[in-house]
Design a protein around this motif. Structure first.
Motif, PDB file in Angstrom:
ATOM      1  N   ALA A 119      29.736  41.445  23.194  1.00  0.00           N
ATOM      2  CA  ALA A 119      28.763  40.870  23.184  1.00  0.00           C
ATOM      3  C   ALA A 119      29.196  39.791  21.644  1.00  0.00           C
ATOM      4  O   ALA A 119      28.192  39.410  21.512  1.00  0.00           O
ATOM      5  N   LEU A 120      30.168  40.533  20.695  1.00  0.00           N
ATOM      6  CA  LEU A 120      30.295  40.080  19.375  1.00  0.00           C
ATOM      7  C   LEU A 120      32.100  38.767  19.647  1.00  0.00           C
ATOM      8  O   LEU A 120      31.926  38.256  18.903  1.00  0.00           O
ATOM      9  N   VAL A 121      32.394  40.132  20.387  1.00  0.00           N
ATOM     10  CA  VAL A 121      33.596  38.365  20.665  1.00  0.00           C
ATOM     11  C   VAL A 121      34.349  38.586  22.039  1.00  0.00           C
ATOM     12  O   VAL A 121      33.914  39.892  22.876  1.00  0.00           O
ATOM     13  N   LEU A 143      37.310  46.126  27.592  1.00  0.00           N
ATOM     14  CA  LEU A 143      35.985  44.708  27.946  1.00  0.00           C
ATOM     15  C   LEU A 143      35.658  43.656  27.520  1.00  0.00           C
ATOM     16  O   LEU A 143      35.538  42.145  28.423  1.00  0.00           O
ATOM     17  N   SER A 144      35.802  43.506  26.320  1.00  0.00           N
ATOM     18  CA  SER A 144      35.424  42.134  25.234  1.00  0.00           C
ATOM     19  C   SER A 144      36.317  40.523  25.923  1.00  0.00           C
ATOM     20  O   SER A 144      36.323  39.459  26.058  1.00  0.00           O
ATOM     21  N   ASP A 257      18.546  40.995  17.091  1.00  0.00           N
ATOM     22  CA  ASP A 257      17.962  40.297  18.334  1.00  0.00           C
ATOM     23  C   ASP A 257      19.220  39.783  19.537  1.00  0.00           C
ATOM     24  O   ASP A 257      18.861  39.587  20.615  1.00  0.00           O
ATOM     25  N   TRP A 258      19.624  39.786  18.464  1.00  0.00           N
ATOM     26  CA  TRP A 258      21.078  39.242  20.147  1.00  0.00           C
ATOM     27  C   TRP A 258      21.858  39.902  20.581  1.00  0.00           C
ATOM     28  O   TRP A 258      21.436  39.998  22.032  1.00  0.00           O
ATOM     29  N   LEU A 259      22.054  41.601  20.349  1.00  0.00           N
ATOM     30  CA  LEU A 259      22.314  42.913  21.304  1.00  0.00           C
ATOM     31  C   LEU A 259      20.606  42.409  22.367  1.00  0.00           C
ATOM     32  O   LEU A 259      21.729  42.483  23.908  1.00  0.00           O
ATOM     33  N   LYS A 260      19.761  41.975  22.087  1.00  0.00           N
ATOM     34  CA  LYS A 260      18.849  42.546  23.384  1.00  0.00           C
ATOM     35  C   LYS A 260      18.331  41.254  24.202  1.00  0.00           C
ATOM     36  O   LYS A 260      18.249  41.627  25.323  1.00  0.00           O
ATOM     37  N   GLN A 261      19.284  40.428  23.644  1.00  0.00           N
ATOM     38  CA  GLN A 261      19.496  38.501  25.038  1.00  0.00           C
ATOM     39  C   GLN A 261      20.887  38.970  25.529  1.00  0.00           C
ATOM     40  O   GLN A 261      21.115  38.921  26.501  1.00  0.00           O
ATOM     41  N   PHE A 266      22.302  47.052  27.772  1.00  0.00           N
ATOM     42  CA  PHE A 266      21.085  46.995  27.858  1.00  0.00           C
ATOM     43  C   PHE A 266      19.680  46.128  28.632  1.00  0.00           C
ATOM     44  O   PHE A 266      18.949  46.616  29.071  1.00  0.00           O
ATOM     45  N   LEU A 267      20.752  45.152  28.660  1.00  0.00           N
ATOM     46  CA  LEU A 267      20.146  43.935  30.141  1.00  0.00           C
ATOM     47  C   LEU A 267      20.004  44.329  31.670  1.00  0.00           C
ATOM     48  O   LEU A 267      19.416  43.710  32.685  1.00  0.00           O
ATOM     49  N   PHE A 268      21.354  45.500  31.633  1.00  0.00           N
ATOM     50  CA  PHE A 268      21.248  45.382  33.608  1.00  0.00           C
ATOM     51  C   PHE A 268      21.617  47.310  33.927  1.00  0.00           C
ATOM     52  O   PHE A 268      22.176  47.654  33.972  1.00  0.00           O
TER      53      PHE A 268
END
Ligand SMILES: *Cc1c(COP(=O)(O)O)cnc(C)c1O
Length: 394
Positions: A119-121, A143-144, A257-261, A266-268
């Motif tokens: 999510a960051l890189v 994975l990034s 907040d960013w991780l929740k998006q 988290f999302l899947f």
């Protein structure tokens, strides 16, 4: 048999021959100082149940209460089906406990790493990663899609050199384990922070073995080094000292907040269950109420380490309740573990690829659950087997 899977048979036979085949024991009792393993009652020196919370009456009551109130399953991912106040309360309490703005829970520490890193890189970015970082960090890095630059273990100097050599990049991220789980040594986080600050690079620490262990009342490695507000991303787990299951990412509200998006686990993937969250909340309550368990963990570890060193064992570079008993070759470590088991002590051998070849060991996990008599039992068994196998002088 079909030949498509033949290679697996060959590989498994190779592992057995090299003493690297991992046999998983069956546990017949709850976690604790003594457990039943393959039908036998043995002293447990294997688990990450640092504080003895895995079977604690208060955590069990909390989990049962949550089942009565909320049921057993989350039924869907949080971003689609909503989230419970148990989860959000746990996140608020974890953030307060760790002294950060916000926290987000995941199904496991492994998932927290594969969530936050990508999510960051990404492609075109670079990660500077300690050479001995945990597998879940390595997988998160891979994975990034970012370039991965490994620096020498616990070496801020090599990190500096690697940063200087790496000239083409987009975003940059430094990642280190907090406590290295195979050796029990602690990352030089203040020095890593200095490097990160000098170069304005994001800093992330995975505090899986520091959560509930290091710092005041188990508040973790950032508290241990008094680096509050200076480490951008703290990853943790509730499967070790907290005695339950679940991962944590903690830091600035903006990050959460960013991780929740964007964080895919988290999302899947569905959240930890209500009883998990309730038991974790109770673990936080207990850690905030008293430092007794954390204090006992450390005093037990000191007694064990001192006793082992007096017997002539090499306990490596450990600075924490993780005590590696260095033995060298994997077959010796396996034989040592087997003989300990026969003597009523459950302590697993660890060999390649978990640790380097020639660095096989028995890893002892100390716990607040152990009594002084348990520690004596452990030391006596190590003495007996160590003499029998010629590891320490007879
Ligand atoms: C154990 C561990 C994990 C994984 O935690 P789980 O909650 O068991 O998935 C991640 N990182 C480190 C450094 C660990 O030691």
């Amino acid at each position: 048999m079909s030949t498509k899977l033949q290679w697996i048979e060959t590989e498994l036979a190779n592992l057995k021959e090299q003493g690297l085949f991992n046999t998983i024991r069956t546990i017949g009792t709850p976690q604790g100082a003594w457990i039943e393993v393959d039908g036998r009652r043995v002293l447990n020196l294997c688990s990450n149940n640092y504080l003895g919370l895995a079977n604690h009456p208060r955590l069990k009551d909390a989990a049962k209460g949550a089942i009565d109130e909320m049921g057993v399953g989350p039924a869907a991912v949080r971003s689609i089906a909503g989230t419970t106040t148990l989860h959000t309360t746990l996140e608020e309490r974890l953030a307060r406990f760790k002294g950060v703005e916000a926290a987000l829970t995941f199904q496991s520490g492994f998932n927290a790493n594969i969530a936050v890193i990508p999510a960051l890189v990404g492609k075109g970015d670079v990660i500077f990663s300690d050479r001995l970082n945990h597998a879940s960090i390595i997988d998160g890095c891979r994975l990034s899609g970012a370039k991965i630059v490994a620096y020498e273990h616990n070496s801020p100097d090599d990190l500096r050199a690697k940063i200087a050599e790496t000239t083409e990049y987009g975003r940059r991220l430094i990642i280190s384990d907090g406590v290295f789980s195979m050796d029990g040594d602690i990352a030089p986080l203040p020095a890593l922070y200095e490097v990160a600050r000098e170069h304005d690079i994001l800093l992330m620490v995975d505090d899986a073995h520091g959560e509930g262990v290091l710092g005041k009342g188990g508040r973790g490695i950032v508290d241990h080094f008094d680096l509050h507000g200076k480490v951008d991303i703290e990853v943790g787990t509730m499967s070790k000292a907290f005695g339950v299951v679940g991962g944590i990412v903690a830091g600035k509200k903006l990050l959460i907040d960013w991780l929740k998006q964007r964080a895919r686990p988290f999302l899947f993937s569905s959240a930890m269950t209500a009883p998990d969250a309730a038991a974790c909340l109770t673990a936080v309550d207990m850690l905030e109420e008293s430092t007794e368990l954390v204090d006992r963990l450390w005093s037990n570890a000191a007694v064990f380490k001192k006793g082992m060193q007096a017997l002539g064992f090499d306990t490596g570079v450990s600075e924490t309740p993780i005590v590696p008993v260095m033995l060298g070759e994997a077959p010796l470590a396996q034989q040592f573990s087997k003989k300990l088991f026969e003597a009523g002590v459950f302590a697993m051998s660890i060999g390649f690829p978990t640790v380097a070849k020639g660095k096989a060991r028995i890893r002892v996990m100390n716990s607040a659950a152990h009594s002084p008599e348990d520690l004596e039992t452990a030391l006596a068994a190590f003495e007996q087997v160590g003499k029998e196998l010629g590891v320490v002088p007879a």
